[in-house]
Design a protein around this motif. Structure first.
Motif, PDB file in Angstrom:
ATOM      1  N   ARG A  25       0.832  -1.200   0.000  1.00  0.00           N
ATOM      2  CA  ARG A  25       0.000   0.000   0.000  1.00  0.00           C
ATOM      3  C   ARG A  25       0.871   1.256   0.000  1.00  0.00           C
ATOM      4  O   ARG A  25       1.946   1.274   0.587  1.00  0.00           O
ATOM      5  CB  ARG A  25      -0.899   0.028   1.230  1.00  0.00           C
ATOM      6  N   ASP A  26       0.387   2.291  -0.669  1.00  0.00           N
ATOM      7  CA  ASP A  26       1.023   3.593  -0.630  1.00  0.00           C
ATOM      8  C   ASP A  26       0.798   4.168   0.770  1.00  0.00           C
ATOM      9  O   ASP A  26      -0.343   4.289   1.209  1.00  0.00           O
ATOM     10  CB  ASP A  26       0.398   4.492  -1.689  1.00  0.00           C
ATOM     11  N   ARG A  31      -3.877   3.392  -0.693  1.00  0.00           N
ATOM     12  CA  ARG A  31      -4.282   2.594  -1.864  1.00  0.00           C
ATOM     13  C   ARG A  31      -3.183   1.614  -2.241  1.00  0.00           C
ATOM     14  O   ARG A  31      -2.002   1.890  -2.076  1.00  0.00           O
ATOM     15  CB  ARG A  31      -4.571   3.504  -3.058  1.00  0.00           C
ATOM     16  N   MET A  32      -3.604   0.467  -2.782  1.00  0.00           N
ATOM     17  CA  MET A  32      -2.644  -0.532  -3.251  1.00  0.00           C
ATOM     18  C   MET A  32      -1.872   0.037  -4.452  1.00  0.00           C
ATOM     19  O   MET A  32      -2.451   0.698  -5.313  1.00  0.00           O
ATOM     20  CB  MET A  32      -3.363  -1.801  -3.690  1.00  0.00           C
ATOM     21  N   GLN A  36      -2.740   1.655  -8.569  1.00  0.00           N
ATOM     22  CA  GLN A  36      -2.204   2.903  -9.113  1.00  0.00           C
ATOM     23  C   GLN A  36      -1.315   2.664 -10.334  1.00  0.00           C
ATOM     24  O   GLN A  36      -0.622   3.553 -10.787  1.00  0.00           O
ATOM     25  CB  GLN A  36      -1.422   3.642  -8.020  1.00  0.00           C
ATOM     26  N   GLY A  37      -1.305   1.430 -10.828  1.00  0.00           N
ATOM     27  CA  GLY A  37      -0.571   1.118 -12.055  1.00  0.00           C
ATOM     28  C   GLY A  37       0.824   0.573 -11.845  1.00  0.00           C
ATOM     29  O   GLY A  37       1.595   0.484 -12.797  1.00  0.00           O
ATOM     30  N   THR A  38       1.186   0.189 -10.625  1.00  0.00           N
ATOM     31  CA  THR A  38       2.513  -0.364 -10.372  1.00  0.00           C
ATOM     32  C   THR A  38       2.485  -1.867 -10.637  1.00  0.00           C
ATOM     33  O   THR A  38       2.279  -2.668  -9.736  1.00  0.00           O
ATOM     34  CB  THR A  38       2.969  -0.074  -8.930  1.00  0.00           C
ATOM     35  N   TYR A  39       2.642  -2.217 -11.899  1.00  0.00           N
ATOM     36  CA  TYR A  39       2.714  -3.605 -12.323  1.00  0.00           C
ATOM     37  C   TYR A  39       3.413  -3.646 -13.672  1.00  0.00           C
ATOM     38  O   TYR A  39       3.577  -2.614 -14.316  1.00  0.00           O
ATOM     39  CB  TYR A  39       1.317  -4.254 -12.416  1.00  0.00           C
TER      40      TYR A  39
END
Length: 45
Positions: A25-26, A31-32, A36-39
């Motif tokens: 999580r941030d 938020r995960m 947020q697009g970290t993948y």
């Protein structure tokens, strides 16, 4: 991992498509990171 550092991970994966996802999580928003697009989508040949 601290900014400016890197890690190498070896995984014996069968050929195919994979998603590399972080479920952390941030700490500011709660938020995960994946939300947020970290993948990254990769293909193993």
């Amino acid at each position: 991992m601290s900014p400016g550092h890197a890690a190498v991970i070896r995984a014996d994966l069968a050929p195919g498509s994979y998603a590399l996802v972080t479920w952390l999580r941030d700490y500011r928003t709660g938020r995960m990171h994946a939300d947020q697009g970290t993948y990254e989508l990769i293909t193993v040949e």
